[in-house]
Design a protein around this motif. Sequence first.
Motif, mmCIF file in Angstrom:
data_model
loop_
_atom_site.group_PDB
_atom_site.id
_atom_site.type_symbol
_atom_site.label_atom_id
_atom_site.label_comp_id
_atom_site.label_asym_id
_atom_site.label_seq_id
_atom_site.Cartn_x
_atom_site.Cartn_y
_atom_site.Cartn_z
ATOM 1 N N ARG A 156 0.877 -1.180 0.000
ATOM 2 C CA ARG A 156 0.000 0.000 0.000
ATOM 3 C C ARG A 156 0.904 1.215 0.000
ATOM 4 N NH1 ARG A 156 -5.370 -1.161 0.901
ATOM 5 N NH2 ARG A 156 -5.732 -3.332 1.442
ATOM 6 N N ASP A 170 -10.473 -3.531 -2.914
ATOM 7 C CA ASP A 170 -10.081 -2.288 -2.265
ATOM 8 C C ASP A 170 -9.666 -1.277 -3.331
ATOM 9 O OD1 ASP A 170 -9.608 -0.576 -0.162
ATOM 10 O OD2 ASP A 170 -8.180 -1.877 0.844
ATOM 11 N N TRP A 171 -9.337 -0.080 -2.916
ATOM 12 C CA TRP A 171 -9.003 1.005 -3.828
ATOM 13 C C TRP A 171 -7.598 0.850 -4.403
ATOM 14 C CZ3 TRP A 171 -12.465 4.527 -5.485
ATOM 15 C CH2 TRP A 171 -13.675 4.602 -4.787
ATOM 16 N N ASP A 204 -12.135 1.616 -7.090
ATOM 17 C CA ASP A 204 -12.494 0.601 -6.099
ATOM 18 C C ASP A 204 -12.671 -0.726 -6.832
ATOM 19 O OD1 ASP A 204 -13.474 -0.963 -4.052
ATOM 20 O OD2 ASP A 204 -15.298 0.210 -3.752
#
Length: 190
Positions: free
Chosen positions: A74, A125-126, A163
């Motif tokens: 991330r 998730d994004w 997303d």
Amino acid sequence: MLPATSLRVPRLLLWSLLAGAPLHAQTATGAATPQLQLSADGSEVHDLRARLAWPRCLQGMQWRQQRCEGTPQRLSYREAQKLAQSLQQADGLRWRLPRAKELQRLRQQAAPGDEATLLPGVPGDWHWTGTAAVNAAAVNPYSYDQTGPARNRLAAQQAWAVDWATGRADGETGRANLLLVRLVRPLPAP
């Protein structure tokens, strides 16, 4: 004038046209060919229509033994852009963050049944994209001057993300957020 029934378009065809990404292309023989194919070593998914190569695994993961191993990284928007630049310098390939529409099309083409096969282990998730913000002039985020027309004064500090769970794109994602990264590169000319 044509009768109303002749103007009807099948829903799947209409949806495909509106989405801008047919699921299959017609060959000269009329047979349908898939738009997404695996690379020879299986580590990439090639989008033949868009001429793009996508790693099967998110950044931070490795393709080993027919699956993605490791933990997805991330990163902030700036870190994701720097990662693309450093990979480009390291291997000479033109890695970049995908545009929002490209990432949405990949998600759409890797249908739910195929998604686990083509792109295993993708969290819903994004993901960062490289789509440029429109009218993102430099602004002072601490100015609360309300004398002008209403507008987004934080646009320079925001970027576009998609997303994966819903396919929704959002251009108001703070660049400091830590999101998933899937880089893309152009396929070489045939």
